[in-house]
Design a protein around this motif. Structure first.
Motif, PDB file in Angstrom:
ATOM      1  N   GLY A  37     -10.792   6.394  12.055  1.00 49.65           N
ATOM      2  CA  GLY A  37     -10.912   6.310  10.630  1.00 49.65           C
ATOM      3  C   GLY A  37      -9.754   6.086   9.809  1.00 49.65           C
ATOM      4  N   TYR A  38      -9.927   5.410   8.535  1.00 49.84           N
ATOM      5  CA  TYR A  38      -8.618   5.130   7.818  1.00 49.84           C
ATOM      6  C   TYR A  38      -9.066   5.671   6.607  1.00 49.84           C
ATOM      7  CZ  TYR A  38      -7.547   2.360  11.814  1.00 49.84           C
ATOM      8  OH  TYR A  38      -7.228   1.577  13.006  1.00 49.84           O
ATOM      9  N   ARG A  39      -7.913   5.839   5.553  1.00 46.98           N
ATOM     10  CA  ARG A  39      -8.293   6.101   4.280  1.00 46.98           C
ATOM     11  C   ARG A  39      -6.819   5.457   3.822  1.00 46.98           C
ATOM     12  NH1 ARG A  39     -12.134   5.658   0.420  1.00 46.98           N
ATOM     13  NH2 ARG A  39     -11.620   6.318  -1.414  1.00 46.98           N
ATOM     14  N   SER A  40      -6.798   4.290   2.946  1.00 44.67           N
ATOM     15  CA  SER A  40      -5.535   3.818   2.495  1.00 44.67           C
ATOM     16  C   SER A  40      -5.532   4.088   1.002  1.00 44.67           C
ATOM     17  CB  SER A  40      -5.511   2.305   2.754  1.00 44.67           C
ATOM     18  OG  SER A  40      -4.391   1.696   2.228  1.00 44.67           O
ATOM     19  N   VAL A  41      -4.736   4.460   0.384  1.00 43.64           N
ATOM     20  CA  VAL A  41      -4.079   4.519  -0.916  1.00 43.64           C
ATOM     21  C   VAL A  41      -3.179   3.162  -1.424  1.00 43.64           C
ATOM     22  CG1 VAL A  41      -3.329   5.987  -2.987  1.00 43.64           C
ATOM     23  CG2 VAL A  41      -4.552   7.068  -1.201  1.00 43.64           C
ATOM     24  N   HIS A  42      -3.700   2.384  -2.160  1.00 41.26           N
ATOM     25  CA  HIS A  42      -2.820   1.275  -2.576  1.00 41.26           C
ATOM     26  C   HIS A  42      -1.946   1.628  -3.686  1.00 41.26           C
ATOM     27  CE1 HIS A  42      -1.804  -2.595  -4.715  1.00 41.26           C
ATOM     28  NE2 HIS A  42      -1.392  -2.776  -3.384  1.00 41.26           N
ATOM     29  N   SER A  43      -2.523   2.008  -4.843  1.00 38.64           N
ATOM     30  CA  SER A  43      -1.737   2.259  -6.004  1.00 38.64           C
ATOM     31  C   SER A  43      -2.149   3.668  -6.737  1.00 38.64           C
ATOM     32  CB  SER A  43      -1.773   0.993  -6.928  1.00 38.64           C
ATOM     33  OG  SER A  43      -1.222   1.337  -8.181  1.00 38.64           O
ATOM     34  N   GLU A  44      -1.206   4.235  -7.110  1.00 44.79           N
ATOM     35  CA  GLU A  44      -1.522   5.729  -7.828  1.00 44.79           C
ATOM     36  C   GLU A  44      -1.155   5.519  -9.360  1.00 44.79           C
ATOM     37  OE1 GLU A  44       0.417   7.038  -4.442  1.00 44.79           O
ATOM     38  OE2 GLU A  44      -1.094   8.951  -4.368  1.00 44.79           O
ATOM     39  N   HIS A  45      -0.881   4.234  -9.778  1.00 46.35           N
ATOM     40  CA  HIS A  45      -0.586   4.232 -11.172  1.00 46.35           C
ATOM     41  C   HIS A  45      -1.699   4.800 -12.051  1.00 46.35           C
ATOM     42  CE1 HIS A  45      -3.514   0.953 -10.895  1.00 46.35           C
ATOM     43  NE2 HIS A  45      -3.554   1.092 -12.142  1.00 46.35           N
TER      44      HIS A  45
ATOM     45  N   LEU B 212      -7.382  -4.731  -3.361  1.00 44.34           N
ATOM     46  CA  LEU B 212      -8.237  -5.433  -4.148  1.00 44.34           C
ATOM     47  C   LEU B 212      -8.967  -4.413  -5.233  1.00 44.34           C
ATOM     48  CD1 LEU B 212     -10.248  -8.036  -1.731  1.00 44.34           C
ATOM     49  CD2 LEU B 212      -8.924  -8.502  -3.723  1.00 44.34           C
ATOM     50  N   MET B 213      -9.080  -3.279  -4.620  1.00 47.79           N
ATOM     51  CA  MET B 213      -9.634  -2.169  -5.496  1.00 47.79           C
ATOM     52  C   MET B 213      -8.528  -1.867  -6.820  1.00 47.79           C
ATOM     53  SD  MET B 213     -12.330  -1.339  -4.686  1.00 47.79           S
ATOM     54  CE  MET B 213     -12.574  -0.099  -5.988  1.00 47.79           C
ATOM     55  N   THR B 214      -7.414  -2.175  -6.564  1.00 50.57           N
ATOM     56  CA  THR B 214      -6.199  -1.806  -7.472  1.00 50.57           C
ATOM     57  C   THR B 214      -6.531  -2.751  -8.565  1.00 50.57           C
ATOM     58  OG1 THR B 214      -4.685  -0.735  -6.107  1.00 50.57           O
ATOM     59  CG2 THR B 214      -3.763  -1.758  -7.866  1.00 50.57           C
ATOM     60  N   TYR B 215      -6.500  -3.894  -8.095  1.00 53.32           N
ATOM     61  CA  TYR B 215      -6.696  -5.294  -9.307  1.00 53.32           C
ATOM     62  C   TYR B 215      -7.955  -5.330  -9.652  1.00 53.32           C
ATOM     63  CZ  TYR B 215      -2.883  -6.152  -6.079  1.00 53.32           C
ATOM     64  OH  TYR B 215      -1.726  -6.073  -4.953  1.00 53.32           O
ATOM     65  N   LYS B 216      -9.045  -5.011  -8.983  1.00 59.98           N
ATOM     66  CA  LYS B 216     -10.399  -4.802  -9.484  1.00 59.98           C
ATOM     67  C   LYS B 216     -10.580  -3.911 -10.865  1.00 59.98           C
ATOM     68  CE  LYS B 216     -13.302  -5.182  -6.256  1.00 59.98           C
ATOM     69  NZ  LYS B 216     -14.113  -4.480  -5.157  1.00 59.98           N
TER      70      LYS B 216
ATOM     71  N   PHE C 202      -8.789   3.857 -12.814  1.00 62.08           N
ATOM     72  CA  PHE C 202      -8.551   4.104 -11.580  1.00 62.08           C
ATOM     73  C   PHE C 202      -7.624   3.619 -10.855  1.00 62.08           C
ATOM     74  CE2 PHE C 202     -13.504   5.397 -11.220  1.00 62.08           C
ATOM     75  CZ  PHE C 202     -12.991   6.576 -11.742  1.00 62.08           C
ATOM     76  N   GLY C 203      -6.901   4.087  -9.765  1.00 65.80           N
ATOM     77  CA  GLY C 203      -5.980   3.410  -8.881  1.00 65.80           C
ATOM     78  C   GLY C 203      -6.840   2.922  -7.737  1.00 65.80           C
ATOM     79  N   GLY C 204      -6.404   2.148  -6.954  1.00 68.59           N
ATOM     80  CA  GLY C 204      -6.873   1.464  -5.669  1.00 68.59           C
ATOM     81  C   GLY C 204      -6.794   2.321  -4.417  1.00 68.59           C
TER      82      GLY C 204
ATOM     83  N   ALA D  32       0.672  -0.958   0.083  1.00 70.36           N
ATOM     84  CA  ALA D  32      -0.091  -0.166  -0.095  1.00 70.36           C
ATOM     85  C   ALA D  32       0.799   1.268  -0.058  1.00 70.36           C
ATOM     86  CB  ALA D  32      -0.797   0.122   1.098  1.00 70.36           C
ATOM     87  N   ASN D  33       0.484   2.213  -0.789  1.00 68.95           N
ATOM     88  CA  ASN D  33       1.326   3.509  -0.949  1.00 68.95           C
ATOM     89  C   ASN D  33       1.421   4.278   0.352  1.00 68.95           C
ATOM     90  OD1 ASN D  33       1.973   2.664  -3.331  1.00 68.95           O
ATOM     91  ND2 ASN D  33       0.990   4.503  -4.477  1.00 68.95           N
ATOM     92  N   SER D  34       0.271   4.318   0.796  1.00 70.88           N
ATOM     93  CA  SER D  34      -0.060   5.164   2.173  1.00 70.88           C
ATOM     94  C   SER D  34      -1.318   4.879   2.944  1.00 70.88           C
ATOM     95  CB  SER D  34       0.086   6.815   1.790  1.00 70.88           C
ATOM     96  OG  SER D  34      -1.076   6.937   1.206  1.00 70.88           O
ATOM     97  N   THR D  35      -1.256   4.863   4.195  1.00 73.68           N
ATOM     98  CA  THR D  35      -2.523   4.569   4.788  1.00 73.68           C
ATOM     99  C   THR D  35      -2.650   5.783   6.048  1.00 73.68           C
ATOM    100  OG1 THR D  35      -2.412   2.175   4.616  1.00 73.68           O
ATOM    101  CG2 THR D  35      -3.820   2.844   6.284  1.00 73.68           C
ATOM    102  N   TYR D  36      -3.473   6.464   5.996  1.00 78.47           N
ATOM    103  CA  TYR D  36      -3.766   7.666   6.899  1.00 78.47           C
ATOM    104  C   TYR D  36      -4.895   7.208   8.098  1.00 78.47           C
ATOM    105  CZ  TYR D  36      -5.631  12.185   8.279  1.00 78.47           C
ATOM    106  OH  TYR D  36      -5.879  13.200   9.322  1.00 78.47           O
ATOM    107  N   THR D  37      -4.140   7.482   9.045  1.00 81.35           N
ATOM    108  CA  THR D  37      -5.365   7.116  10.411  1.00 81.35           C
ATOM    109  C   THR D  37      -5.605   8.379  10.749  1.00 81.35           C
ATOM    110  OG1 THR D  37      -3.881   5.150  10.855  1.00 81.35           O
ATOM    111  CG2 THR D  37      -5.496   5.920  12.390  1.00 81.35           C
ATOM    112  N   VAL D  38      -7.021   8.628  10.932  1.00 83.61           N
ATOM    113  CA  VAL D  38      -7.420   9.745  11.712  1.00 83.61           C
ATOM    114  C   VAL D  38      -8.173   9.389  12.998  1.00 83.61           C
ATOM    115  CG1 VAL D  38      -9.392   9.910  10.227  1.00 83.61           C
ATOM    116  CG2 VAL D  38      -8.633  12.176  11.400  1.00 83.61           C
ATOM    117  N   ARG D  39      -8.027  10.282  14.120  1.00 84.65           N
ATOM    118  CA  ARG D  39      -8.823  10.232  15.407  1.00 84.65           C
ATOM    119  C   ARG D  39      -9.460  11.461  15.426  1.00 84.65           C
ATOM    120  NH1 ARG D  39      -4.303   7.457  16.206  1.00 84.65           N
ATOM    121  NH2 ARG D  39      -4.460   5.212  16.123  1.00 84.65           N
TER     122      ARG D  39
END
Ligand code: NAD
Length: 476
Positions: A60-68, A93-97, A105-107, A39-46
């Protein structure tokens, strides 16, 4: 969530090991494979929200897996079990999907640790807006960079709040509505998005049934009518898949598993009636037209032709895989079969239609919605009546040339121009057929040399290859 067996890897590790299984069969440098895997980055927020006289803190989380490819895309899940591992697995899975169904789109994926049933609507709105605020100010929600959608525990309402929050913070952005998909129609949504994932499951199964070789591999007779189906989860995805398969393909839904157990009826359950009951009573336990089974997980092992897990991940795991008694598993949920279970089921000859394909209908129609938002016009608006006028002319000409009347029963269907819903369904059907064709071609070609090849590995290979090609084109 890990699998049913404590020795089982986590969801993310499971996705990674299925990824590795594919990479072993590819000519890909180790470095590039690693770049795609992580995963390229995962942001955690409280963040805190003042509720019921006190400050409640949410994670909460927002993860960016691939920005190709950008924007990156992936739903936002509301569930107590949400955690970083899960969000990263889902983002991968979103990247591959997206790559598999050729959605540019990237995942990405997001999640909030919350049980939506614990909160009133106005409280959920304040929580959602605050979460969205945190993500928007970091461009983790943005029409050109990161576009969420609904997932478990969220739907049109949450997406409308997110879109409005983005608009409030970016009042002059004319493309603001494209910051999120799965919105209600009156907030920039598209016809056919709510049903899209379930509809895609139906189109995927129909496509499987068009191929005698694939039916043979699953040990199934041809024809969808009368096929016995068990569904886990009667939420957005499970309900629509079950409804369409029952109403339009004459399948028999013999059991539905929900959070409060399962309801079984060998003669078939009426999905519309059951859904109404679940909405009114909060579960399936008191449904009068079937037998109730308290232990829902046990019903996954019931004999059926098609098993459709459409709720949680890791429900088919090392603990129950050898007792699964079906011919075809259609992964409507993300990650319902662990890597360990996948191996057992493959050896048993069970065919698995993988999640990255089976539930890609949602992201496909989300893509259409995003395009609609950016073009600021409904699909079909310019050409529909013109198409109808041309069809009328053809009928007139045919009648003049032959001296006979056009068959009245065909007239309406022939004349009517495509509206938005028709176009969305057509685009989705085309996408599901095309992606299945690519997967099955590779599956069958490879089987000649590689007895262990399956649909999932084929899907991974196609996706990884496309992502790798994008990275190479970017000069990486
Ligand atoms: P949803 O929240 O609408 O429905 C989930 C359903 O599962 C609910 O009815 C819930 O009561 C039920 N459930 C919860 N715990 C259960 C248990 N232990 N046993 C059986 N049922 C249980 O969610 P959804 O949007 O339908 O998503 C379901 C799955 O599909 C998830 O894996 C999600 O990631 C995946 N998915 C959803 C979409 C989409 O467009 N909504 C797109 C792609 C993939």
């Amino acid at each position: 969530m890990s699998g049913g067996n404590t020795n089982e890897p986590s969801f993310r590790e499971s996705v990674n090991s299925l990824f590795d299984r594919a990479v072993q069969r590819m000519d890909l440098s180790e470095g590039l494979a690693e770049k795609i895997r992580v995963a390229n980055s995962t942001y955690t927020v409280r963040f805190g929200v003042k509720l019921r006289g006190d400050i409640k803190t949410f994670t909460g989380y927002r993860s960016v897996h691939s920005e190709h490819a950008e924007p990156v895309k992936g739903g936002i899940r509301y569930a107590l079990a949400v955690n970083q591992d899960e969000v990263e697995a889902l983002a991968a899975l979103m990247t591959y999907k997206c790559a598999l169904v050729e959605v540019p789109f990237g995942g990405s994926k997001g999640g909030l640790c919350i049980n939506p049933r614990d909160w009133e609507t106005d409280e959920l709105e304040r929580i959602t807006r605050r979460f969205a605020f945190e993500l928007i100010k970091r461009d983790l929600i943005n029409p050109s960079q990161n576009v969420p959608a609904p997932d478990m525990g969220t739907g049109e309402q949450e997406m409308a709040w997110i879109a409005d929050q983005y608009h409030r913070m970016n009042t002059t952005d004319i493309d603001a509505r494209a910051c999120v998909t799965g919105k209600p129609l009156n907030a920039g949504g598209i016809r056919g998005r709510v049903e899209a994932t379930g509809r895609g499951v139906q189109y995927g199964i129909r496509e499987f049934f068009r191929h005698p070789d694939d039916l043979k591999a699953a040990g199934m007779s041809k024809g969808l009518a009368g096929k016995k189906i068990v569904i886990q989860g009667l939420g957005n995805v499970g309900y629509h898949a079950g409804k369409f398969l029952q109403e339009e393909d004459d399948c028999k839904i013999i059991a539905v598993i929900e959070h409060d157990g399962a309801v079984i009826n060998e003669n078939g359950l009426d999905i519309e009636t059951l859904k109404k009951h679940v909405s009114e009573h909060g579960g399936v336990a008191t449904f009068p037209h079937g037998k109730h089974e308290k232990d829902g997980a046990k019903v996954l092992e019931m004999e059926c032709d098609i098993l459709i897990p459409a709720a949680l991940e890791s429900v088919i795991n090392l603990g129950n895989a050898d007792r699964i008694n079906t011919k075809l598993i259609v992964e409507a949920a993300n990650g319902p079969v662990t890597a360990g279970a996948d191996e057992i089921l493959r050896k048993k000859g069970v065919i698995i239609m993988p999640d990255m394909y089976a539930n890609a209908g949602g992201v496909t129609v989300s893509y259409f919605e995003w395009v609609k938002n950016l073009s600021h016009i409904r699909f079909g608006r310019m050409q529909r009546r013109q198409e109808e006028a041309r069809q009328e002319m053809i009928i007139e000409a045919l009648e003049k040339m032959t001296g006979q009347n056009f068959p009245p029963e065909l007239r309406n269907a022939f004349v009517s121009g495509a509206d938005e819903l028709t176009l969305v369904r057509s685009g989705l059907d085309d996408t599901m057929r095309g992606a299945y064709g690519n997967m099955r071609d590779l599956w069958h070609q490879s089987l000649k040399k590689d007895k262990d090849m399956d649909l999932r590995t084929a899907a991974y290979i196609i996706s990884i290859q496309r992502v790798a090609d994008s990275y190479r084109a970017l000069g990486l």
